[in-house]
Design a protein around this motif. Structure first.
Motif, short mmCIF file in Angstrom:
data_model
loop_
_atom_site.label_atom_id
_atom_site.label_comp_id
_atom_site.label_asym_id
_atom_site.label_seq_id
_atom_site.Cartn_x
_atom_site.Cartn_y
_atom_site.Cartn_z
N TYR B 84 0.79 -1.17 -0.10
CA TYR B 84 -0.15 -0.11 0.02
C TYR B 84 0.88 1.07 -0.05
O TYR B 84 0.44 2.14 -0.59
CB TYR B 84 -0.86 -0.07 1.02
CG TYR B 84 -1.63 -1.25 1.41
CD1 TYR B 84 -2.23 -1.83 0.47
CD2 TYR B 84 -1.73 -1.77 2.84
CE1 TYR B 84 -2.83 -3.19 0.72
CE2 TYR B 84 -2.33 -2.79 3.09
CZ TYR B 84 -3.06 -3.61 2.11
OH TYR B 84 -3.57 -4.75 2.19
N ALA B 85 1.94 1.45 0.93
CA ALA B 85 2.89 2.34 1.05
C ALA B 85 2.20 3.83 1.14
O ALA B 85 2.41 4.84 0.59
CB ALA B 85 3.69 2.44 -0.27
N LEU B 86 1.08 3.77 2.00
CA LEU B 86 0.36 5.12 2.25
C LEU B 86 1.35 5.44 3.32
O LEU B 86 2.17 4.95 3.93
CB LEU B 86 -0.89 4.61 3.10
CG LEU B 86 -2.10 4.05 2.37
CD1 LEU B 86 -3.25 4.00 3.06
CD2 LEU B 86 -2.26 5.04 1.00
N PHE B 87 1.19 6.98 3.30
CA PHE B 87 2.20 7.94 4.43
C PHE B 87 1.48 7.86 5.58
O PHE B 87 0.24 8.40 5.63
CB PHE B 87 2.22 9.36 3.86
CG PHE B 87 2.74 9.49 2.49
CD1 PHE B 87 3.64 8.63 1.90
CD2 PHE B 87 1.91 10.12 1.49
CE1 PHE B 87 4.17 8.76 0.48
CE2 PHE B 87 2.20 10.26 0.01
CZ PHE B 87 3.41 9.51 -0.40
N VAL B 92 -6.12 10.36 5.32
CA VAL B 92 -6.57 9.91 3.99
C VAL B 92 -6.40 11.16 3.07
O VAL B 92 -6.07 10.90 1.77
CB VAL B 92 -7.96 9.03 4.09
CG1 VAL B 92 -8.43 8.91 2.66
CG2 VAL B 92 -7.87 7.81 4.87
N ALA B 93 -7.20 12.13 3.14
CA ALA B 93 -7.18 13.26 2.27
C ALA B 93 -5.99 13.83 2.09
O ALA B 93 -5.59 14.17 0.90
CB ALA B 93 -8.00 14.52 3.07
N GLU B 94 -5.04 13.85 3.06
CA GLU B 94 -3.70 14.33 2.63
C GLU B 94 -2.85 13.32 1.98
O GLU B 94 -2.27 13.83 1.05
CB GLU B 94 -2.86 14.50 4.06
CG GLU B 94 -3.38 15.82 4.58
CD GLU B 94 -2.71 15.87 6.43
OE1 GLU B 94 -2.88 16.91 7.05
OE2 GLU B 94 -2.61 14.70 6.85
N PHE B 130 -6.59 8.35 9.68
CA PHE B 130 -5.09 7.82 9.49
C PHE B 130 -5.03 6.62 8.83
O PHE B 130 -6.09 5.77 9.06
CB PHE B 130 -4.16 8.02 10.83
CG PHE B 130 -3.85 9.56 10.97
CD1 PHE B 130 -3.02 10.19 10.45
CD2 PHE B 130 -4.83 10.15 11.96
CE1 PHE B 130 -2.74 11.40 10.52
CE2 PHE B 130 -4.34 11.47 12.07
CZ PHE B 130 -3.20 12.21 11.29
N PRO B 131 -4.10 6.19 8.07
CA PRO B 131 -4.02 5.08 7.17
C PRO B 131 -4.29 3.73 8.28
O PRO B 131 -4.71 2.77 8.12
CB PRO B 131 -2.61 4.92 6.62
CG PRO B 131 -2.40 6.40 6.28
CD PRO B 131 -3.26 7.09 7.46
N ARG B 141 -7.49 0.91 -1.28
CA ARG B 141 -8.31 1.77 -2.15
C ARG B 141 -7.73 3.21 -1.92
O ARG B 141 -7.79 4.10 -3.06
CB ARG B 141 -9.73 1.59 -1.75
CG ARG B 141 -10.33 0.17 -2.05
CD ARG B 141 -11.76 0.40 -2.42
NE ARG B 141 -12.67 0.71 -1.36
CZ ARG B 141 -13.20 -0.08 -0.42
NH1 ARG B 141 -13.28 -1.46 -0.85
NH2 ARG B 141 -13.92 0.34 0.51
N VAL B 142 -7.23 3.51 -0.80
CA VAL B 142 -6.75 4.89 -0.85
C VAL B 142 -5.63 4.99 -1.58
O VAL B 142 -5.44 5.84 -2.59
CB VAL B 142 -6.24 5.18 0.84
CG1 VAL B 142 -5.63 6.33 1.00
CG2 VAL B 142 -7.62 5.16 1.57
#
Ligand SMILES: Nc1ncnc2c1ncn2[C@@H]1O[C@H](COP(=O)(O)OP(=O)(O)OP(=O)(O)O)[C@@H](O)[C@H]1O
Ligand SMILES: [Mg+2]
Lengths: 305, 356
Positions: B84-87, B92-94, B130-131, B141-142
Motif C-alpha cells: 500500500y505504501a500510504l504515508f 486519507v485526504a492528505e 489515518f491509514p 483503495r486509498v
C-alpha cells in the motif's frame, strides 16, 4: 448421581470467571524494582528531604528541617540563574547540533552496504569507547591559543592574534556534541530503518523530487528516533560535569559545577541538594514540553504505530 | 497507438541477470499483465519503467520518448504498491491530495478532485482518518485513489491485491475492472496470480527468467501456449512425456509407452521427436463407461476428492498419475475408489511441447 452431574454442569456454566492476579510479571521485574527502589527512589527522597533543610556551614548543625530557604536563595540570585540559563542553552544547542550532524550520517548509514555499515557504526560509537577525559584533552589541543583552529586561521590570514577559543561555550558544546552524537545518530538510523521504502517510492512517483520527499516523508517518519535521541542528549547535557569542567573551566560554569562545589567544597549539602532538585525539575519540564510539542496532531500517525 | 515500448532491456543485480533483453510493446489505453513465477523479474521490470532502477542495456520509450535518466517524479506515472505504501503520518485526504499539491493544483480544484477520487473508491466518509485506522482493503483503495487522482499517463500495479484475503481480492478485482472501464488508462499489472492476470488484462505477458515467453490475449496464452513453459505454467496440467509415433500434418500420435495419444497441433513434428503432452486438468473426463472422445483409456481411480463445487480425481494410467477436475453437478453416483474407470479427452486439448 445424574442429578449431581447436572447440578455441577449448571454451576460450571453460571460460574463467573474469577479474575486471577498474575504474579509472573512482578516476579520478573522484582530485581530491577528493588534496585530502582534502593538506588534511585530512596536517594531521591533523601535529596528532597535534604533540600528543605538549612544548616550551619561551620558546625553542620541543622537549624531548620522544613524551609524553602535554599530554593529562594538560588532562584533570587542573578548569578546562579545566569548559570542555570547557560546550562539549558548549552544543552539545547548541543541537542540541536547533534541532531543536525546526525541526520546525514544516519541517512548515509541506511544506504551503506553491510561491511561499510559495520565500520561506520564503529566510528560513530567510537567517542563512547574512549574516556571523556581523553576526548577533552583532544579538544583542548584543537581550541588552544596555539592550537589547530588558531593555527589554521592565522595561516589563511583571517586573524593576527590568536582567538580565545579554549574555555568558551563553543568549546564546551563541541565536546558535548562529540560525546553524545552517537545516541542521536543511532536512534535516527533506527527510525529510518523502520520506514517502508515503498512510501519513499510512492512520494517520488507522485511527483516529489528527492528534497521534497525528504521533507514530506523521510523527516516526519524519522521524528520518533530524533525525538528519543535528542531527549537522551538533552538530559545528559544538562547534567554533564566533566566536559564543561575541562573545556569551560571557571569561565563557563554550569549547574553541575555548583552542585559539585556545594557538596564537595563548601559542604553545604542542603543547598547542593536544592540545586540538584531545581536542575531536575527544569530539565524534566523542558523535556516533557518538548515531547508534547513533537507528538502533537501533526505526527499522530507516526507515533501511534 | 503504441504507448510504452521496452526494447531489449536488461538489468543486472551484481552478477544476477534479473531482466534479460526483454522486449515489450503496450498500446495506448491497454492493460497488460506481467505474469510469471517468483523471481522472474516482474517487479524489476516495473521498477525500470517507474524509473527507480536504470537499465543496464536497451531502451525504454514512453509516448515515443526515451526515458533514460528521467527520474520517477518526472514521468507522470501512477503506482500502486503491494504494501500500500500510504504515508502513515498523513490523513486519507492528505495522502490522496499529495500529488495534486506537488502539481500546485489550486485548492478549490483540489478539493473537488479529492472528493471525486474518494467517492470513486467509495471512501467518502474516511477523509480524516489515518491509514492505520483503515482495513487492508480500504488502505489499498486509498492507494488507488492517490495514484489515479493525478491523472497519470500510465498506471503501474505491483501485486496490488496479494495482501488481501481471497474474498476481498475478488471484490477489489471487479472494482479495479470498473475503474479501468471508466478511466481507460494504460495499465501494467505485475502479478503471480494467473486468475488476476487473466481477469484484469487485455493482454498477458508470461515471463520466465527475465524474458517474455509469450504475450497475447488471455485465451491465446491459455489455449495456444507458445512454449512448454507457458503451457505448464498456466492452469493446472498433466504433463506426459513420450515420443512421436506418427505425424501427419496437424494430426500427431504420441506413444506414452503403451498408450497412443492423439494430438492436434499447428507446429511441425516428425516421428521420433521426444515430446511432452500437456493436458489441462479440467479438459479430462472420467466415467465408468467407455467415452467417445479421440483419446479414451482404461485406468484405475485412485482417489476422488470432494471439494464442494468441484471434485478432483486422481487416476492411475499405466505409469502416469493423472489429475482431473470436474464440476460437481450433483447428478451422478460417486465413483468408488479403486474401481476401473475410463479417462478421455479430445485431441485438440493435447498440447504438444517439443523436448530438446
Ligand atoms: N535488490 C536486489 N539485489 C539482488 N538481487 C535482486 C534484487 N532484487 C531482485 N533480485 C533478484 O532479481 C531477480 C528478479 O527479481 P524480481 O523482484 O524482479 O522478481 P519478481 O518477478 O518480482 O518476483 P516475486 O513474484 O517474488 O515478487 C530475482 O532472482 C531476485 O533474486
Ligand atoms: Mg515482485
Amino acid at each position: 448421581m445424574s442429578a449431581m452431574t447436572a447440578e455441577a454442569a449448571v454451576a460450571a456454566v453460571s460460574a463467573v470467571p474469577q479474575r486471577r492476579v498474575n504474579w509472573t510479571p512482578w516476579i520478573i521485574l522484582a530485581p530491577a524494582l528493588v534496585f530502582f527502589l534502593i538506588f534511585y527512589v530512596v536517594p531521591l527522597a533523601i535529596l528532597l528531604a535534604n533540600s528543605v533543610q538549612r544548616w550551619d556551614t561551620y558546625t553542620y548543625k541543622v537549624l531548620d528541617y522544613a524551609t524553602l530557604h535554599q530554593y529562594v536563595r538560588y532562584l533570587l540570585d542573578p548569578y546562579y540563574l545566569e548559570v542555570l540559563v547557560r546550562t539549558v542553552r548549552i544543552a539545547a544547542l548541543t541537542t540541536l547540533y547533534s541532531v543536525i550532524a546526525a541526520y546525514p550520517v544516519a541517512i548515509y548509514l541506511t544506504k551503506a552496504g553491510p561491511t561499510e555499515r559495520s565500520i561506520l557504526t564503529l566510528i560513530i560509537i567510537s567517542p563512547l569507547l574512549v574516556s571523556v577525559v581523553i576526548l577533552c584533552f583532544g579538544w583542548m589541543v584543537v581550541f588552544a591559543p596555539a592550537g589547530l583552529i588558531n593555527w589554521a586561521l592565522k595561516m589563511v590570514g583571517i586573524v593576527d592574534a590568536p582567538l580565545k577559543l579554549k574555555f568558551s561555550e563553543a568549546s564546551v558544546i563541541s565536546g558535548l556534541v562529540h560525546v553524545y552524537f552517537p545516541f542521536v545518530a543511532l536512534s535516527i538510523y533506527n527510525s529510518l530503518q523502520n520506514i517502508d521504502p515503498a512510501t519513499v517510492r510512492a512520494a517520488r512517483i507522485l511527483g516529489a523530487g528527492p528534497i521534497r520527499t525528504f521533507w514530506s516523508i523521510t523527516l516526519p517518519l524519522s521524528i520518533p528516533g530524533a525525538l528519543a535521541g535528542s531527549l537522551i542528549v538533552f538530559a545528559l547535557s544538562t547534567s554533564s560535569f566533566v566536559v564543561p569542567m575541562f573545556l569551560g573551566g571557571a569561565w563557563v560554569k554550569v549547574v553541575a559545577y555548583h552542585i559539585w562545589e556545594q557538596n564537595m567544597a563548601t559542604i553545604d549539602w542542603p543547598f547542593g541538594a536544592a540545586i540538584a532538585v531545581i536542575l531536575l525539575v527544569v530539565t524534566a519540564t523542558i523535556m516533557l514540553a518538548y515531547n508534547r510539542l513533537m507528538e502533537r496532531r501533526l505526527f499522530t500517525g507516526v507515533f501511534a504505530r | 497507438m503504441e504507448h510504452v515500448r521496452l526494447h531489449e532491456v536488461s538489468k543486472f543485480y551484481g552478477q544476477v541477470l534479473a531482466v534479460d533483453r526483454l522486449s515489450l510493446s503496450i498500446n495506448q489505453g491497454e492493460s497488460v499483465a506481467l505474469l510469471g513465477p517468483s523471481g522472474c523479474g516482474k517487479t524489476t521490470t516495473l521498477n525500470l519503467l517507474a524509473g527507480f532502477l536504470q537499465p543496464d542495456g536497451g531502451t525504454i520509450r514512453i509516448a515515443d520518448r526515451d526515458v533514460a535518466g528521467l527520474p520517477p517524479n518526472k514521468r507522470n506515472l501512477g503506482m500502486v504498491f503491494q504494501s500500500y505504501a500510504l504515508f502513515p503520518h498523513m490523513t486519507v485526504a492528505e495522502n490522496v491530495a499529495f500529488g495534486l499539491k506537488l502539481r500546485r493544483v489550486e485548492s478549490a480544484e483540489r478539493e473537488r478532485r479529492l472528493k471525486e477520487a474518494l467517492d470513486m473508491v467509495r471512501l467518502g466518509g474516511f477523509a480524516d482518518r489515518f491509514p492505520r485506522q483503515l482495513s487492508g482493503g480500504q488502505q489499498q483503495r486509498v492507494a488507488l485513489a492517490r495514484a489515479i487522482i493525478v491523472q497519470p499517463d500510465i498506471m503501474l500495479y505491483d501485486e496490488p491485491l496479494s495482501n488481501l484475503d481471497a474474498k476481498l481480492r475478488e471484490e477489489m478485482r471487479s472494482e479495479l475492472l470498473d475503474i479501468q472501464d471508466r478511466i481507460r488508462i494504460t495499465s501494467i499489472y505485475v502479478t503471480h496470480d494467473q486468475e488476476e492476470a487473466l481477469a484484469l488484462a487485455d493482454r498477458v505477458a508470461v515471463m520466465s527468467n527475465g524474458c517474455v515467453e509469450q504475450i497475447g490475449t488471455p485465451d491465446e496464452v491459455y489455449e495456444k501456449p507458445a512454449t512448454g513453459f507457458v503451457a505448464k505454467f498456466l492452469g493446472e496440467s498433466n504433463v506426459l512425456p513420450g515420443t512421436v509415433a506418427r505425424a501427419d500434418g496437424t494430426s500427431v500420435v504420441v506413444d506414452l509407452g503403451g498408450h497412443s495419444v492423439h494430438c492436434q497441433t499447428s507446429e511441425r513434428f516428425s516421428a521420433g521427436d521426444r515430446v511432452e503432452v500437456v493436458v489441462r486438468t479440467e479438459r479430462l473426463a472420467v466415467s465408468p463407461e467407455r467415452l467417445s472422445t479421440d483419446n479414451c483409456f482404461k485406468a484405475r481411480l485412485h482417489h476422488a476428492i470432494y471439494l464442494g463445487g468441484t471434485i478432483r480425481y486422481l487416476v492411475q494410467l499405466g505409469d502416469h498419475r493423472l489429475i482431473m477436475v470436474e464440476k460437481n453437478r450433483g447428478d451422478r453416483a460417486a465413483l468408488s475408489e479403486g474401481s476401473e474407470v475410463y479417462v478421455g479427452w479430445p485431441a485438440k486439448d493435447s498440447l504438444l511441447v517439443k523436448l530438446p
